[in-house]
Write an enzyme that holds these catalytic residues in place. Structure first.
Site, PDB file in Angstrom:
ATOM      1  N   CYS A 172      21.396 -30.083 -46.472  1.00 36.09           N
ATOM      2  CA  CYS A 172      22.673 -30.121 -45.748  1.00 36.09           C
ATOM      3  C   CYS A 172      22.666 -31.219 -44.666  1.00 36.09           C
ATOM      4  O   CYS A 172      23.623 -31.969 -44.531  1.00 36.09           O
ATOM      5  CB  CYS A 172      22.945 -28.792 -45.047  1.00 36.09           C
ATOM      6  SG  CYS A 172      22.670 -27.341 -46.060  1.00 36.09           S
ATOM      7  N   ASP A 173      21.601 -31.271 -43.891  1.00 37.27           N
ATOM      8  CA  ASP A 173      21.633 -32.056 -42.650  1.00 37.27           C
ATOM      9  C   ASP A 173      20.716 -33.277 -42.631  1.00 37.27           C
ATOM     10  O   ASP A 173      20.788 -34.077 -41.694  1.00 37.27           O
ATOM     11  CB  ASP A 173      21.263 -31.140 -41.468  1.00 37.27           C
ATOM     12  CG  ASP A 173      22.261 -29.999 -41.313  1.00 37.27           C
ATOM     13  OD1 ASP A 173      23.438 -30.205 -41.668  1.00 37.27           O
ATOM     14  OD2 ASP A 173      21.861 -28.917 -40.867  1.00 37.27           O
ATOM     15  N   CYS A 195      18.302 -26.429 -42.994  1.00 31.79           N
ATOM     16  CA  CYS A 195      18.715 -26.923 -44.314  1.00 31.79           C
ATOM     17  C   CYS A 195      18.605 -28.445 -44.384  1.00 31.79           C
ATOM     18  O   CYS A 195      19.455 -29.156 -43.830  1.00 31.79           O
ATOM     19  CB  CYS A 195      20.139 -26.455 -44.609  1.00 31.79           C
ATOM     20  SG  CYS A 195      20.736 -26.986 -46.227  1.00 31.79           S
TER      21      CYS A 195
HETATM   22  P1  FAD Z   1      26.441 -16.211 -47.499  1.00 33.14           P
HETATM   23  O1  FAD Z   1      27.227 -17.414 -47.156  1.00 33.14           O
HETATM   24  O2  FAD Z   1      25.232 -15.907 -46.690  1.00 33.14           O
HETATM   25  O3  FAD Z   1      27.441 -14.971 -47.464  1.00 33.14           O
HETATM   26  C1  FAD Z   1      26.972 -13.659 -47.571  1.00 33.14           C
HETATM   27  C2  FAD Z   1      27.994 -12.762 -46.912  1.00 33.14           C
HETATM   28  O4  FAD Z   1      27.657 -11.400 -47.197  1.00 33.14           O
HETATM   29  C3  FAD Z   1      28.024 -12.885 -45.385  1.00 33.14           C
HETATM   30  O5  FAD Z   1      29.339 -13.222 -44.978  1.00 33.14           O
HETATM   31  C4  FAD Z   1      27.595 -11.508 -44.884  1.00 33.14           C
HETATM   32  O6  FAD Z   1      28.326 -11.109 -43.721  1.00 33.14           O
HETATM   33  C5  FAD Z   1      27.940 -10.614 -46.067  1.00 33.14           C
HETATM   34  N1  FAD Z   1      27.092  -9.432 -46.160  1.00 33.14           N
HETATM   35  C6  FAD Z   1      25.728  -9.398 -46.186  1.00 33.14           C
HETATM   36  N2  FAD Z   1      25.308  -8.139 -46.322  1.00 33.14           N
HETATM   37  C7  FAD Z   1      26.419  -7.353 -46.394  1.00 33.14           C
HETATM   38  C8  FAD Z   1      26.627  -5.954 -46.528  1.00 33.14           C
HETATM   39  N3  FAD Z   1      25.602  -5.103 -46.635  1.00 33.14           N
HETATM   40  N4  FAD Z   1      27.898  -5.474 -46.538  1.00 33.14           N
HETATM   41  C9  FAD Z   1      28.973  -6.332 -46.434  1.00 33.14           C
HETATM   42  N5  FAD Z   1      28.820  -7.668 -46.285  1.00 33.14           N
HETATM   43  C10 FAD Z   1      27.561  -8.172 -46.282  1.00 33.14           C
HETATM   44  N6  FAD Z   1      25.359 -25.604 -47.751  1.00 33.14           N
HETATM   45  C11 FAD Z   1      25.922 -26.754 -48.220  1.00 33.14           C
HETATM   46  O7  FAD Z   1      26.232 -26.839 -49.405  1.00 33.14           O
HETATM   47  N7  FAD Z   1      26.154 -27.809 -47.379  1.00 33.14           N
HETATM   48  C12 FAD Z   1      25.893 -27.770 -46.052  1.00 33.14           C
HETATM   49  O8  FAD Z   1      26.115 -28.749 -45.331  1.00 33.14           O
HETATM   50  C13 FAD Z   1      25.349 -26.562 -45.530  1.00 33.14           C
HETATM   51  N8  FAD Z   1      25.082 -26.456 -44.211  1.00 33.14           N
HETATM   52  C14 FAD Z   1      24.653 -25.272 -43.710  1.00 33.14           C
HETATM   53  C15 FAD Z   1      24.498 -25.173 -42.337  1.00 33.14           C
HETATM   54  C16 FAD Z   1      24.111 -23.974 -41.784  1.00 33.14           C
HETATM   55  C17 FAD Z   1      24.017 -23.852 -40.288  1.00 33.14           C
HETATM   56  C18 FAD Z   1      23.804 -22.855 -42.643  1.00 33.14           C
HETATM   57  C19 FAD Z   1      23.353 -21.542 -42.039  1.00 33.14           C
HETATM   58  C20 FAD Z   1      23.919 -22.970 -43.997  1.00 33.14           C
HETATM   59  C21 FAD Z   1      24.341 -24.185 -44.566  1.00 33.14           C
HETATM   60  N9  FAD Z   1      24.503 -24.337 -45.943  1.00 33.14           N
HETATM   61  C22 FAD Z   1      25.077 -25.488 -46.430  1.00 33.14           C
HETATM   62  C23 FAD Z   1      24.092 -23.296 -46.886  1.00 33.14           C
HETATM   63  C24 FAD Z   1      25.285 -22.421 -47.321  1.00 33.14           C
HETATM   64  O9  FAD Z   1      25.928 -21.929 -46.182  1.00 33.14           O
HETATM   65  C25 FAD Z   1      24.798 -21.278 -48.187  1.00 33.14           C
HETATM   66  O10 FAD Z   1      24.065 -21.768 -49.303  1.00 33.14           O
HETATM   67  C26 FAD Z   1      25.969 -20.463 -48.716  1.00 33.14           C
HETATM   68  O11 FAD Z   1      26.771 -19.995 -47.662  1.00 33.14           O
HETATM   69  C27 FAD Z   1      25.483 -19.261 -49.525  1.00 33.14           C
HETATM   70  O12 FAD Z   1      26.586 -18.522 -49.934  1.00 33.14           O
HETATM   71  P2  FAD Z   1      26.473 -16.969 -50.317  1.00 33.14           P
HETATM   72  O13 FAD Z   1      27.855 -16.541 -50.642  1.00 33.14           O
HETATM   73  O14 FAD Z   1      25.398 -16.783 -51.308  1.00 33.14           O
HETATM   74  O15 FAD Z   1      25.940 -16.235 -49.007  1.00 33.14           O
END
Ligand code: FAD
Ligand code: NAP
Length: 315
Positions: free
Chosen positions: A137-138, A134
């Site tokens: 992010c970084d 990302c």
């Molecule tokens: P996710 O956070 O991916 O959550 C999806 C959830 O759904 C997960 O917990 C998963 O377990 C669950 N899930 C999936 N499939 C199923 C299923 N079939 N049944 C039940 N549960 C399920 N963003 C920033 O804004 N700033 C940052 O500094 C930043 N740094 C990051 C660093 C890293 C290492 C990573 C990996 C990401 C970073 N991001 C950052 C990006 C950010 O984490 C994502 O954009 C954000 O988390 C997306 O949110 P979401 O709810 O869409 O999905």
């Protein structure tokens, strides 16, 4: 019958849970197969969540979110959802990996997307300590420093351009000599002086010390030559897996429209092509893949869901 089933407990799912329950929906269940918080809990430092200052990990950021939702009545089922399907009367069936199935008037899918790993030595060991997926992010952590980017697609080239404005130099490492990104993006990269293209080459190893990455080893695929680059950061953009399998039906069709890359097509209200089905966060089209944006999507989807459920129950 649930008013709303939320699939996924990252920033999008938790915010959807907060807004649906606080907005008056009864019987809202968030299905999260792990601990709530989502993929940001794997980040060692987050600097760009508005209003949150100081050194904070992703885990710290997300820790209060579940409790806040639970206070308004959100229930958490720690189980994987296998499939969401729709009955002829327009209600939904949530099929769970424990063999149970729940019925819901509406569904918000928030299952995110997962960056693919490139597969070089040290990638997992240094993930979050110099290896990143990302740039938004970084990237700032490498201000005025040299970094490496892996990949030849749209994401890699767009993120290389983004990084070129922050970092002193970007090494763009691609395993072939042509890029699959859009020609206009390739042209912009070609014109950017501080992006050095290293083609026909693969990163074989990233190494470092207790502080993080110090360098990468590169192999020239055509000449079988190896050499090292001294960089503190390496960004891998080798594609994403959109976590859309819950939308796959028994007959292999999809519950709603997806684009060619498997991302869920939504409108500005996070409505999918299927009435009563909403999608929020990283699995939707044009997702900026940021916590703040996923949370915003979750709130938007929840407000639209409340209106949809109200119409079903009272309209
Ligand atoms: P996710 O956070 O991916 O959550 C999806 C959830 O759904 C997960 O917990 C998963 O377990 C669950 N899930 C999936 N499939 C199923 C299923 N079939 N049944 C039940 N549960 C399920 N963003 C920033 O804004 N700033 C940052 O500094 C930043 N740094 C990051 C660093 C890293 C290492 C990573 C990996 C990401 C970073 N991001 C950052 C990006 C950010 O984490 C994502 O954009 C954000 O988390 C997306 O949110 P979401 O709810 O869409 O999905
Ligand atoms: P992508 O198009 O699948 O590109 C992945 C890149 O990573 C490819 O260049 C691939 O090399 C390389 N790669 C894959 N595995 C690798 C490995 N193990 N080691 C080294 N390199 C590896 O992924 P993306 O760039 O994330 O894009 C995904 C989709 O979203 C694409 O269809 C893209 O067009 C779209 N997208 C569009 C935009 C836009 O329109 N603005 C922006 C971002 C993404 P090869 O080329 O050799 O296969």
């Amino acid at each position: 019958m649930l008013d709303c089933a939320i699939i996924g407990g990252g920033p999008a799912g938790l915010t959807a849970g907060l807004y649906t329950t606080r907005g008056g929906l009864k019987n809202v269940v968030m299905y999260e197969m792990g601990l709530p918080g989502g993929q940001i809990t794997g980040s060692s430092e987050i600097e760009n969540y508005p209003g949150v200052t100081g050194e904070i990990t992703g885990m710290d950021l997300m820790a209060p979110w579940p409790e806040q939702c639970m206070r308004f009545g959100l229930k958490h089922e720690m189980v994987q959802v296998e499939r969401v399907s729709r009955k002829t009367d327009g209600t939904f069936v949530v099929s769970r990996s424990d063999g149970e199935a729940d019925e819901a008037l509406s569904v918000i899918v928030c299952t995110g997307s997962t960056p693919k790993r490139a597969g070089f030595k040290g990638e997992d060991e240094f993930f979050g300590r110099g290896v990143s997926t990302c740039a938004t992010c970084d990237g700032f952590f490498y201000k005025d420093k040299e970094v490496a980017v892996i990949g030849g697609g749209d994401t890699a080239l767009e993120e290389a351009l983004y990084l070129s404005k922050i970092c002193s130099k970007v090494y763009l490492i691609h395993r072939r000599d042509t890029f699959r990104a859009a020609p206009s993006t390739v042209e912009r990269v070609m014109k950017t002086e501080n992006i050095e293209k290293i083609t026909n080459s693969q990163v074989t190893e990233v190494y470092g010390d207790a502080m993080g990455v110090t360098g990468v080893r590169i192999e020239d695929c055509s000449e079988s030559r190896t050499w090292d680059l001294t960089v503190p950061g390496i960004f891998t953009f080798v594609g994403y897996n959109v976590n859309n399998t819950v939308l796959r039906q028994e007959d292999e069709s999809w519950l709603c429209d997806l684009n060619d890359w498997g991302q869920v097509i939504v409108d500005l209200g996070m409505r999918t092509s299927t009435p009563g089905l909403f999608a929020a966060g990283d699995l939707r089209i044009e997702a900026p893949k940021q916590v703040i944006c996923a949370a915003g999507d979750g709130a938007t989807a929840a407000l639209q869901t409340i209106a949809y459920v109200d119409e079903k129950q009272n309209g």
